[in-house]
Motif scaffolding. Structure first.
Motif, PDB file in Angstrom:
ATOM      1  N   TYR A  40       0.840  -1.193   0.000  1.00 49.00           N
ATOM      2  CA  TYR A  40       0.000   0.000   0.000  1.00 49.00           C
ATOM      3  C   TYR A  40       0.876   1.244   0.000  1.00 49.00           C
ATOM      4  O   TYR A  40       2.074   1.196   0.310  1.00 49.00           O
ATOM      5  N   VAL A  41       0.264   2.357  -0.364  1.00 51.52           N
ATOM      6  CA  VAL A  41       0.966   3.636  -0.490  1.00 51.52           C
ATOM      7  C   VAL A  41       0.710   4.477   0.753  1.00 51.52           C
ATOM      8  O   VAL A  41      -0.413   4.524   1.268  1.00 51.52           O
ATOM      9  N   LEU A  42       1.776   5.152   1.218  1.00 52.04           N
ATOM     10  CA  LEU A  42       1.676   6.063   2.359  1.00 52.04           C
ATOM     11  C   LEU A  42       2.054   7.467   1.941  1.00 52.04           C
ATOM     12  O   LEU A  42       2.978   7.666   1.134  1.00 52.04           O
ATOM     13  N   HIS A  43       1.343   8.448   2.485  1.00 51.51           N
ATOM     14  CA  HIS A  43       1.724   9.845   2.352  1.00 51.51           C
ATOM     15  C   HIS A  43       2.291  10.296   3.691  1.00 51.51           C
ATOM     16  O   HIS A  43       1.667  10.110   4.729  1.00 51.51           O
ATOM     17  N   PHE A  44       3.488  10.864   3.645  1.00 54.84           N
ATOM     18  CA  PHE A  44       4.091  11.352   4.884  1.00 54.84           C
ATOM     19  C   PHE A  44       5.038  12.505   4.571  1.00 54.84           C
ATOM     20  O   PHE A  44       5.915  12.394   3.724  1.00 54.84           O
ATOM     21  N   ASN A  45       4.824  13.615   5.268  1.00 56.19           N
ATOM     22  CA  ASN A  45       5.739  14.756   5.117  1.00 56.19           C
ATOM     23  C   ASN A  45       5.876  15.195   3.668  1.00 56.19           C
ATOM     24  O   ASN A  45       6.956  15.533   3.194  1.00 56.19           O
ATOM     25  N   ASN A  46       4.747  15.142   2.940  1.00 53.04           N
ATOM     26  CA  ASN A  46       4.721  15.543   1.533  1.00 53.04           C
ATOM     27  C   ASN A  46       5.578  14.638   0.640  1.00 53.04           C
ATOM     28  O   ASN A  46       6.021  15.051  -0.432  1.00 53.04           O
ATOM     29  N   GLU A  47       5.828  13.417   1.096  1.00 48.84           N
ATOM     30  CA  GLU A  47       6.562  12.431   0.317  1.00 48.84           C
ATOM     31  C   GLU A  47       5.694  11.191   0.143  1.00 48.84           C
ATOM     32  O   GLU A  47       4.712  10.987   0.863  1.00 48.84           O
ATOM     33  N   ILE A  48       6.085  10.341  -0.831  1.00 51.44           N
ATOM     34  CA  ILE A  48       5.323   9.135  -1.142  1.00 51.44           C
ATOM     35  C   ILE A  48       6.159   7.903  -0.804  1.00 51.44           C
ATOM     36  O   ILE A  48       7.301   7.763  -1.261  1.00 51.44           O
ATOM     37  N   TYR A  49       5.564   7.023  -0.005  1.00 47.52           N
ATOM     38  CA  TYR A  49       6.212   5.761   0.362  1.00 47.52           C
ATOM     39  C   TYR A  49       5.305   4.611  -0.057  1.00 47.52           C
ATOM     40  O   TYR A  49       4.091   4.745  -0.109  1.00 47.52           O
ATOM     41  N   ARG A  50       5.925   3.465  -0.328  1.00 53.86           N
ATOM     42  CA  ARG A  50       5.157   2.248  -0.600  1.00 53.86           C
ATOM     43  C   ARG A  50       5.635   1.145   0.332  1.00 53.86           C
ATOM     44  O   ARG A  50       6.840   0.874   0.419  1.00 53.86           O
ATOM     45  N   VAL A  51       4.697   0.536   1.013  1.00 56.00           N
ATOM     46  CA  VAL A  51       4.999  -0.575   1.905  1.00 56.00           C
ATOM     47  C   VAL A  51       4.837  -1.883   1.136  1.00 56.00           C
ATOM     48  O   VAL A  51       3.767  -2.149   0.574  1.00 56.00           O
TER      49      VAL A  51
END
Length: 475
Positions: A40-51
C-alpha cells in the motif's frame, strides 16, 4: 437561511482541509491503495512511500535482482524508488512488512476519464511494452489498470511496483482488465464518440466488454483485432461465466502473439471527430496584434509572481499554457477533448493536459467516495489562469459570478482573469438566442464581486479589443 447553510458548509470544508493538512504530517494510507494485497501507499511529510508486504517478498526480489526494474527505469517506463526506513509517525503502526521504499513523486495525479484519446492510447502502449519486457525477465503484469499509469514529464509511466507476478504458462491474468481499461474505451472513442471515455466515471473498474460490444458500430466486426478482443472476448466471457469452463492454457509464444495483436489494434485506432472548440484560435475575434498583446500581458503578470504550479482553467490547445510553462509546471485543462488532445501531442513535458469541465468537475468516486479524489481537491491552491472563460460559465452554464469566485478563491493564490464585456462579438454570439438575464455580468459588478475574496493588483486592457485582463491576489 440559505447563507447560513452555505457558511456552515464552508466552515466544515475548512475543518476538513485542516484535518487533511494535519494528516499529511503523519503517515496516512492512500485512499486508492487498499485493494492491493501486496502493499500500500503512504503519504508522509509531503513524500510518497510504498509498503511492500511479506507476501510479495519473492516477487519484489525477482523484480530487482533480475534486472527488470533497472530495464524499465532505463526506458522511463516506471517510477524510480529507493529503499528507506519507516517514516517516523506517532499515528501509524507498521506491521508485517518486508520493505519500505520511497517513490519518485508525481507532480499531479489525473485519472483516465480526464485523459484525451492519445493520452489513453500512449498509456495503453506503455502497459503493453512493460508486459513484453517483463516476460523477458520471467515476470508478467498481474494488473493492467489504467489507474496504475500516470503522466510524468509529459509521458505515461507505471507507478505501481507491486503490479508484477512471476510468469507461468497460461492466460495473461490482466488481459480482461487491459481490454476494459484501455482497448474498449479507445475503440469506443475512435469508432463511436470521443466523449464516451466519461463512462469511466460510472465504471471505475473499466468499461465492461458486453457494454462496449453493444455500443460500438457493427462494422467493427470487420476489424480482426476489435472482433477478437472485444466482440469475441465479450461472448467468451459470458460463456465462461455461464458454463464455469476451465480456461485454456497458453504458451509464451501464443501470449506474445496476443500482446502483438493488441498493440497492432490500438495503433490502428484514430480519431476523426470534430468538436465545437477544437479550432477556437482559428475562430476567434482576436486580431493578430490583440492576441499577441494578450500573451504579453499574461507573461508580464506571471513574471510578477512566483509560481511553482499554474492551473490554466480554460486552456484550449495550450497556447497560453506554454507561456506559463516557461517557469512553472502547468495543469492545462479544457472541456474540449480534441483541443486537449492537440495540447498533449504538442506538449513540452512541463504541461499536464486534462479534459475537465469547471462547471462540472470530476467528483470523488469509488469506495466511500474516497478512492479517486475530486478534481478541485487535487488542484490545491496555486496560480490560476481564467482567460476567455467566465463569460462561458456565466452565459452557457448559468453560473453567477459570485459562485465562480467561490471556486476561484478555493484554488487560487494568484488569479489572472480576463473580463469580456457584453459588447464583445463572442459574448453577443452566446446571447444571440437567449434572453439577457445576466445582470451581474458587467465590468463594475465583476470587480465588486472579485474584491470580496481577492485584491486587484493590476489590470490592463487588451489592445485592439474590448477585453481586460486582471491580476489578483487571494485575500
Amino acid at each position: 437561511m440559505e447563507k447560513n447553510i452555505e457558511e456552515k458548509i464552508t466552515e466544515i470544508s475548512k475543518i476538513q482541509q485542516t484535518i487533511n493538512k494535519e494528516n499529511r504530517k503523519n503517515a496516512v494510507i492512500d485512499s486508492a491503495s487498499f485493494r492491493d494485497p501486496s502493499g500500500y501507499v503512504l503519504h508522509f511529510n509531503n513524500e510518497i512511500y510504498r509498503v511492500i508486504k511479506d507476501n510479495y517478498k519473492d516477487e519484489y526480489n525477482h523484480l530487482i535482482e533480475s534486472g527488470l526494474y533497472d530495464k524499465l527505469v532505463s526506458e522511463n517506463l516506471i517510477l524510480k524508488h529507493w529503499d528507506t526506513q519507516p517514516p517516523t509517525s506517532t499515528m501509524f503502526n507498521f506491521k508485517e512488512y518486508y520493505k519500505i521504499i520511497k517513490q519518485e513523486k508525481v507532480r499531479f495525479i489525473s485519472y483516465p476519464y480526464e485523459w484525451s484519446f492519445d493520452m489513453l492510447k500512449d498509456a495503453s502502449l506503455v502497459t503493453l511494452r512493460i508486459q513484453n519486457i517483463s516476460m523477458e525477465f520471467g515476470m508478467s503484469l498481474k494488473d493492467a489498470s489504467a489507474y496504475n499509469i500516470q503522466f510524468q514529464n509529459g509521458k505515461p509511466v507505471l507507478i505501481d511496483v507491486t503490479s508484477f507476478d512471476m510468469y507461468a504458462n497460461g492466460p495473461w491474468k490482466a488481459y480482461r482488465q487491459f481490454c476494459e481499461h484501455f482497448l474498449a474505451p479507445l475503440a469506443l472513442m475512435a469508432k463511436k464518440d470521443i466523449r464516451i471515455s466519461q463512462l469511466f466515471m460510472s465504471n471505475i473498474d473499466g468499461i465492461p466488454l458486453d457494454i462496449a460490444a453493444e455500443i460500438i458500430p457493427k462494422s467493427t466486426f470487420a476489424n480482426f483485432g476489435l472482433a477478437a478482443h472485444i466482440h469475441a472476448h465479450a461472448r467468451a466471457q459470458k460463456h465462461y461465466e455461464d458454463k464455469k469452463i476451465k480456461k485454456q492454457k497458453l504458451g509464451k509464444m501464443q501470449l506474445l502473439g496476443i500482446i502483438a495483436s493488441l498493440k497492432s489494434t490500438i495503433l490502428g485506432l484514430k480519431i476523426k471527430q470534430k468538436t465545437e472548440w477544437a479550432d477556437y484560435y482559428r475562430d476567434t475575434n482576436y486580431s493578430e496584434s490583440a492576441f499577441k498583446n494578450k500573451q504579453t500581458i499574461v507573461k508580464e503578470m506571471l513574471d510578477k509572481i512566483s509560481s511553482d504550479m499554474v492551473i490554466d482553467l480554460g486552456a484550449n490547445d495550450g497556447t497560453i499554457s506554454k507561456i506559463a510553462s516557461e517557469n512553472s509546471f502547468v495543469i492545462s485543462m479544457d472541456i474540449d477533448p480534441i483541443a486537449v488532445n492537440t495540447n498533449y501531442l504538442n506538449s513540452n513535458g512541463r504541461i499536464n493536459p486534462i479534459v475537465a469541465n469547471l462547471a462540472n468537475p470530476s467528483p470523488a468516486i469509488g469506495w466511500a467516495n474516497c478512492e479517486r479524489i475530486s478534481l478541485i481537491d487535487r488542484l490545491g491552491k496555486n496560480t490560476c489562469l481564467a482567460l476567455a472563460l467566465i463569460h462561458h460559465l456565466r452565459i452557457t452554464y448559468g453560473i453567477p459570478l459570485e459562485k465562480q469566485f467561490d471556486i476561484f478563491s478555493k484554488i487560487s493564490k494568484h488569479l489572472i482573469i480576463e473580463f469580456i464585456p457584453k459588447d464583445d462579438s463572442q459574448v453577443k454570439r452566446l446571447l444571440q438566442n437567449r434572453p439577457d438575464v445576466y445582470d451581474d455580468y458587467t465590468g463594475d459588478m465583476f470587480e465588486e464581486i472579485a474584491e470580496q475574496d481577492f485584491t486587484i493588483i493590476d489590470s490592463k486592457p487588451v489592445g485592439n479589443s474590448l477585453r481586460k485582463i486582471y491580476l489578483m491576489n487571494s485575500k
